[in-house]
Write a protein that holds these residues in place. Structure first.
Motif, PDB file in Angstrom:
ATOM      1  N   TYR A   1       8.657  -0.630  -2.378  1.00  0.00           N
ATOM      2  CA  TYR A   1       8.063  -1.243  -3.569  1.00  0.00           C
ATOM      3  C   TYR A   1       6.644  -1.731  -3.264  1.00  0.00           C
ATOM      4  CZ  TYR A   1      12.851  -1.959  -5.431  1.00  0.00           C
ATOM      5  OH  TYR A   1      14.130  -1.823  -5.885  1.00  0.00           O
ATOM      6  N   LEU A   2       6.491  -2.240  -2.039  1.00  0.00           N
ATOM      7  CA  LEU A   2       5.219  -2.879  -1.693  1.00  0.00           C
ATOM      8  C   LEU A   2       4.200  -1.867  -1.194  1.00  0.00           C
ATOM      9  CD1 LEU A   2       6.783  -6.007   0.005  1.00  0.00           C
ATOM     10  CD2 LEU A   2       5.903  -5.788  -2.316  1.00  0.00           C
TER      11      LEU A   2
ATOM     12  N   HIS B   1      11.082  -9.812   1.361  1.00  0.00           N
ATOM     13  CA  HIS B   1      10.931  -8.559   2.123  1.00  0.00           C
ATOM     14  C   HIS B   1      10.636  -8.850   3.587  1.00  0.00           C
ATOM     15  CE1 HIS B   1       9.305  -4.807   3.636  1.00  0.00           C
ATOM     16  NE2 HIS B   1       8.163  -5.429   3.883  1.00  0.00           N
TER      17      HIS B   1
ATOM     18  N   TYR C   1      -1.588   3.019 -10.240  1.00  0.00           N
ATOM     19  CA  TYR C   1      -2.681   2.150  -9.803  1.00  0.00           C
ATOM     20  C   TYR C   1      -3.998   2.567 -10.439  1.00  0.00           C
ATOM     21  CZ  TYR C   1      -6.104   0.013  -6.687  1.00  0.00           C
ATOM     22  OH  TYR C   1      -7.170  -0.677  -6.191  1.00  0.00           O
TER      23      TYR C   1
ATOM     24  N   THR D   1       3.444  -0.896  -8.216  1.00  0.00           N
ATOM     25  CA  THR D   1       4.423  -1.977  -8.158  1.00  0.00           C
ATOM     26  C   THR D   1       3.934  -3.113  -7.248  1.00  0.00           C
ATOM     27  OG1 THR D   1       5.586  -0.625  -6.558  1.00  0.00           O
ATOM     28  CG2 THR D   1       6.525  -0.720  -8.750  1.00  0.00           C
ATOM     29  N   ASP D   2       3.180  -2.753  -6.218  1.00  0.00           N
ATOM     30  CA  ASP D   2       2.705  -3.823  -5.331  1.00  0.00           C
ATOM     31  C   ASP D   2       1.771  -4.789  -6.044  1.00  0.00           C
ATOM     32  OD1 ASP D   2       2.284  -5.028  -2.549  1.00  0.00           O
ATOM     33  OD2 ASP D   2       0.257  -4.702  -3.256  1.00  0.00           O
TER      34      ASP D   2
ATOM     35  N   SER E   1      -2.280   2.918   1.260  1.00  0.00           N
ATOM     36  CA  SER E   1      -0.958   3.113   0.674  1.00  0.00           C
ATOM     37  C   SER E   1      -0.319   4.369   1.254  1.00  0.00           C
ATOM     38  CB  SER E   1      -1.069   3.227  -0.848  1.00  0.00           C
ATOM     39  OG  SER E   1       0.152   3.641  -1.395  1.00  0.00           O
TER      40      SER E   1
ATOM     41  N   HIS F   1       2.785  -8.388  -5.229  1.00  0.00           N
ATOM     42  CA  HIS F   1       2.003  -8.996  -4.160  1.00  0.00           C
ATOM     43  C   HIS F   1       1.957 -10.520  -4.305  1.00  0.00           C
ATOM     44  CE1 HIS F   1      -1.179  -9.123  -1.133  1.00  0.00           C
ATOM     45  NE2 HIS F   1      -1.738 -10.061  -1.868  1.00  0.00           N
TER      46      HIS F   1
ATOM     47  N   VAL G   1       7.730 -10.554  -1.804  1.00  0.00           N
ATOM     48  CA  VAL G   1       7.147 -10.296  -0.489  1.00  0.00           C
ATOM     49  C   VAL G   1       7.778 -11.216   0.552  1.00  0.00           C
ATOM     50  CG1 VAL G   1       5.019 -10.340   0.841  1.00  0.00           C
ATOM     51  CG2 VAL G   1       4.992  -9.522  -1.512  1.00  0.00           C
TER      52      VAL G   1
ATOM     53  N   HIS H   1      -2.720  -2.585   3.745  1.00  0.00           N
ATOM     54  CA  HIS H   1      -1.722  -2.755   2.675  1.00  0.00           C
ATOM     55  C   HIS H   1      -1.409  -4.221   2.419  1.00  0.00           C
ATOM     56  CE1 HIS H   1       1.820  -2.204   5.719  1.00  0.00           C
ATOM     57  NE2 HIS H   1       1.555  -3.472   5.567  1.00  0.00           N
ATOM     58  N   HIS H   2      -1.965  -5.099   3.224  1.00  0.00           N
ATOM     59  CA  HIS H   2      -1.841  -6.527   2.902  1.00  0.00           C
ATOM     60  C   HIS H   2      -2.915  -6.950   1.915  1.00  0.00           C
ATOM     61  CE1 HIS H   2       1.079  -7.408   6.123  1.00  0.00           C
ATOM     62  NE2 HIS H   2       0.486  -6.403   6.718  1.00  0.00           N
TER      63      HIS H   2
END
Lengths: 553, 473
Positions: free
Chosen positions: A372-373, A391, B250, A378-379, A321, A383, A388, A305-306
């Motif tokens: 959200y992330l 967060h 997405y 939305t991410d 996700s 991002h 971020v 997720h990064h």
């Protein structure tokens, strides 16, 4: 146990049992090692904080004002590397954990005292390598060392010493983890099953599991980076035939679990604080314990997720996700259980509890903004923006460091034998809370409006948010400095601490403050975990004592 | 039986969470719309305001409609997932939007004081939008009038639209933006609800059970499977819903339509270079309105990331690999492009603009560019390459000040010392070598950060750059 009996068998405290700096430097006593960690980590924290203030002051106005672009990039790299590797990761386990873990087990020390001392010296050596860059020209790669920038010619400064430093610090972390796992398995006293352990130990155990399993990956990654940068072996650099995105996978495979190395022990500390200051059994012990283990396991499955916009496949993105959202559930359970513990308690809002309540609110914000992330659409927008940044500061600083501060205030009387000024403690804990929110709430807004992170300069529309944030950072800096000052002051002028100033129910409160060298004057008597019924306040000592069984209240 | 009381409270808290999500999905209630800092309300107000002006404002109507349409679709919902009962809600929202629109249309300066803060902001925005609409005629003049000016430098009639949008979000200018914002506000509603619930619970319990009032804890259960399972299951359901919504959004962001216009993107420290289908290269991204555009991106050196806040999309740009992103711009105007992946000293300077052309404008731009390339004299071509296409100006000034790299002013024919101690005369061959093999010609006192331009510049262009540097006395 009557008070006379404990007086009779009293031994000198661990602070007084031997004197001189030399006896500290070669000590095998987990408490002294914990205290040395604490001093070193606080020093590193103040250093990292200075760099943060430099960044915030530079961002007060547009353009190059205080420092230039290169210095800005170096400053956020040093800030990140120092705070993550030297402060937050070792903070609670190595400093507070080292001190209380054996005492909470009723044990005289950790399983491997020499390994424990070695961990500390590895930390010192690692820290020296990281700090070496202050004299050799700091790297400007960011603490994430993303390739190919970090392996290319453009990167400034001494990247390699920092890599070596982080590599050594990794071993410090692994050894501490091994030590804790063994200690918890083998040193639990008769009658203390897994589910009679303080929750702090569950959290430290879960943390240790991650430390042992994830940290080697960091070591391997840093070695590969070292091989590429020094020997020119192509692993990540595309001009040598490598794959830069591979580095991100490797890096986050460690660094995401590392987030849980940071937050899990914080949750453990908060569990202790909430039950002690509510004077009531924690609500949902098993759920909290299991959720620590669940977080430790899930932490290994969410690193992608990064990398939602790194170019990884949409399928991988979708799976990461989905997995990321599973982390929300054990986190939510803990928050609900802490709040439920307050219900029908007898709540005393002393400094450690104020930090615990700060933690609950700040961690809630940190956790909710994680939604959200984790959500893909939305991410993509958020991002690599200040959203971020805000967060993860809510999670790393607002949660972990607040819990660290709470833990320091909670165990300070036990460690030093002195009480700090309760008024100063309460006041500055509230100022830390205000300063923190003022620093990072504006960053959510500028982030969602599109302000990218790691920018030395910005467009005029963002100025107001940057200025609010800078004011907050200054307030936060002053508050933290004041905290350090009144804590040090308490060593000289603080009231003598009773054995159990807060009415804590775990074993560390059954021994004098500060404890003798082997922690207990006599075999501690086990009571049921988080049982507060026979703890009564003793006016004479200013602390709580256990009423002998059967005596009416 | 107070144990029951708290469980009821907690349940209510948890049960209120999806309700809040629905409330957000349905658009703001009248009370919410009136609140100063309610983002969704502000946004709706903005939309309504645009519609209202659209009715009056002729040209502007066209510009406003796509946004309004997509919003309307959004509000009525498509009958899936959490928006299942969106129809009813959509009507409510539409009605209300209508009312707002009327109110805004009637609004004059006096009433401006009555509207809340958010409303006032929107009014400002509206003014700006109107100005923009007026300016909207300007580009036509420019395109016809300034024959001498390069299309690269041409003012397409609009300052960067960075103001506006809502409190939380930049303006919406792409087809996916309303969708992303909708989820953003839904999560915001959920978060605010949860945070307030938790804060109230903490504060209430700390006051109610403070030691001075409750010197002894009252007996209460230390666990309850029913309560704990409840507050495990409810958050689980909520996060599954949010995951699905985020994933659907997405998929719209990730999958480009087949007929998209393709533009090549090349990122290098610290410059964006956009290559159009006709071979023209520009440092600004020009795109048509209401047509899907796909960017095929690669980097020359380190990681970069192309980020257009107004389009709500970004994608990393990776060396030795192609990444793609697509969008469909819905509002003509000029918007910011940022580099979102840290790339060294000039990271914060690695910005550009995306110009969204009204119908026909994009084709006109490409035609003019084609003509210009053929016509350019060397010095001018050199200046164009210096300033626009190659991004030399990021490091080399032409006013005599040294930056990341040495200035280009007044160096022609001079001797300069290199990092290895030798000296060279700045002549044609030095410039050519510096461009193609920059590491061989690192000037003393500078870092070897310049990327090679081998394969990026043709001989004619090198000559043009040489002529341009010659001209800088």
């Amino acid at each position: 146990m009557s008070s006379e009996a404990s007086h009779a068998g009293e031994q000198p405290s661990y602070l007084k049992v031997s004197r001189g700096i030399g006896t500290w430097l070669v000590t095998l006593d987990h408490k002294r090692i914990g205290v040395m960690y604490l001093i070193s980590i606080i020093a590193a924290f103040l250093l990292g904080g200075l760099f943060a203030l430099g960044l915030r002051l530079e961002l007060w106005a547009m353009g190059d004002t205080l420092i230039n672009e290169t210095q800005f990039n170096q400053a956020f790299t040093v800030h990140g590397a120092v705070m993550v590797f030297l402060v937050i990761i070792p903070g609670i386990p190595a400093a507070l954990g080292n001190f209380v873990l054996p005492i909470q087990l009723g044990a005289p020390d950790v399983a491997f005292p020499r390994l424990n001392l070695m961990s500390y010296y590895l930390w010192v050596i690692g820290a020296l390598f990281v700090l070496l860059n202050l004299f050799m020209g700091a790297p400007d790669t960011g603490w994430t060392f993303y390739t190919p920038y970090s392996t290319g010619d453009q990167a400034q400064g001494a990247v390699v010493p920092v890599l070596i430093g982080a590599f050594i610090l990794g071993f410090s972390s692994i050894f501490t983890g091994l030590n804790f796992i063994t200690t918890i398995h083998k040193f639990r006293p008769k009658g203390m099953g897994w589910f009679q352990m303080p929750l702090n130990l569950w959290a430290l155990y879960a943390t240790a599991v991650i430390q042992v399993l994830a940290t080697p990956v960091l070591g391997i990654t840093l070695l590969l980076l070292f091989a590429e940068r020094v020997m020119g072996i192509g692993i990540f650099d595309p001009s040598l035939g490598g794959d830069p995105v591979l580095f991100q996978h490797f890096f986050w495979f460690y660094s995401h679990p590392a987030v849980y190395i940071m937050i899990l022990p914080a949750m453990g500390v908060i569990s202790e604080l909430v039950t002690t200051f509510s004077h009531k059994h924690i609500f949902g012990y098993r759920f909290i314990a299991y959720s620590s283990i669940a977080l430790a396991l899930l932490s290994f499955l969410v690193w992608g997720h990064h990398m939602f916009v790194s170019g990884q496949s949409p399928l991988a993105t979708m799976i990461f996700s989905a997995l990321t959202f599973t982390v929300a559930i054990p986190s939510a359970i803990k928050v609900f259980n802490w709040i439920a513990t307050l219900y029908k308690g007898s709540i005393r809002l002393q400094t450690p509890m104020l930090y615990a309540l700060s933690f609950i609110l700040l961690f809630t914000i940190g956790g909710l903004t994680g939604i959200y992330l984790g959500a893909l659409s939305t991410d993509i927008h958020l991002h690599d923006t200040y959203f971020v940044v805000a967060h993860f500061h809510y999670v790393m600083m607002g949660s972990t460091l607040i819990a660290f501060l709470g833990g320091i205030h909670y165990w300070w009387p036990k460690m030093t034998g002195r009480m700090y000024s309760e008024k100063a403690g309460a006041f500055w804990s509230i100022m830390v809370f205000i300063g923190f929110n003022l620093t990072f709430l504006p960053q959510f807004v500028m982030g969602s409006r599109g302000m990218p992170r790691r920018y030395a300069d910005y467009d005029p529309e963002f100025q107001i948010w940057h200025q609010l944030s800078t004011v907050g950072a200054l307030l936060l800096g002053v508050s933290l400095l004041a905290t350090v000052i009144y804590l040090i002051q308490s060593l000289y002028s603080g009231k003598k601490a009773p054995a159990n100033p807060w009415g804590g129910s775990t074993l560390e409160w059954n021994t004098p403050s500060p404890p003798p060298k082997y922690n207990f004057n006599e075999e501690p008597e086990l009571t049921e975990i988080y049982e507060y019924d026979d703890l009564v306040f003793d006016e004479e000592t200013g602390g709580y004592v256990r009423r002998p069984h059967g005596e009416p209240s | 039986m107070k144990a029951l009381w708290i469980s009821v409270f907690m349940l209510a808290l948890a049960a209120g969470v999806p309700a809040a999500a629905y409330a957000q999905a349905e658009g703001p209630s009248p009370a919410e719309a009136g609140e100063a800092d309610d983002p969704a309300g502000a946004e709706d107000g903005a939309r309504a305001g645009e519609e209202a002006r659209g009715d009056e404002g002729g040209d502007r109507a066209q510009a406003a409609e796509p946004g309004a349409d997509s919003r309307a679709e959004d509000a009525t919902g498509d009958g899936e997932g959490a928006r299942a009962d969106g129809d009813e809600a959509g009507e409510g929202a539409a009605d209300e939007a209508g009312e707002d629109a009327d109110a805004d249309a009637d609004a004059d300066a006096d009433e401006g004081e009555e509207v809340d803060e958010a409303g006032a902001d929107e009014a400002d925005e509206a003014d700006e939008a109107e100005e923009e609409a007026e300016d909207g005629d300007a580009p036509d003049d420019a395109e016809e009038g300034d024959e001498g000016e390069s299309v690269t430098d041409r003012d397409f009639g609009d300052a960067i639209i960075s103001e506006g949008g809502t409190f939380w979000m930049p303006p919406q200018a792409s087809s996916v933006a309303p969708d992303v914002d909708w989820l953003f506000y839904a999560i915001t509603g959920l978060s605010i609800f949860c945070f307030i619930g938790i804060t109230i619970a903490v504060v209430y319990l700390c006051i109610r059970y403070r030691a001075s009032r409750a010197p002894k804890p009252e007996p209460s259960p230390s666990h309850s499977d029913a309560i704990e399972i409840t507050w495990t299951v409810i958050p689980s359901i909520i996060v599954v819903i949010i995951f699905v919504l985020g994933w659907q959004g997405y998929m719209r962001l990730a999958a480009a339509p087949e007929h998209a216009e393709e533009i090549q993107v090349r990122a290098s420290t610290w410059n964006w270079e956009f290559t159009y289908p006709n071979g023209w290269v520009d440092s600004r991204l020009h795109v048509p309105v209401n047509r899907p555009v796909r960017l095929v991106m690669t980097s020359d050196d380190v990681l970069h990331s192309l980020f257009v806040p107004a389009f709500r999309t970004k994608m990393d740009v990776v060396p030795n690999r192609y990444t793609r992103m697509w969008f469909e711009a819905t509002e003509p105007g000029t918007y910011r492009i940022y580099c979102a992946e840290y790339c060294g000293n000039g990271h914060a300077r690695m910005d550009s603009e995306v110009v969204v052309h009204p119908p026909g404008g994009y084709e006109q731009y490409l035609d003019d560019a084609q003509q210009e390339m053929l016509d350019m004299p060397p010095v001018e071509l050199g200046e164009f390459l210096y300033g626009e296409r190659l991004g030399c100006q990021q490091c080399h000034s032409i006013d005599g000040t040294d930056g990341e790299g040495p200035t280009l002013k007044g160096i022609w024919g001079e001797e300069r010392e290199l990092a290895d101690g030798s000296t060279v005369t700045v002549d044609e061959n030095h410039i050519r070598t510096s461009l193609l093999e920059p590491q061989e010609r690192v000037r003393a006192g500078y870092d070897p950060t310049m990327p090679t331009f081998r394969g990026r510049v043709e001989d004619r262009e090198i000559t043009a750059l040489i002529e341009f540097i010659k001209s800088l006395e």
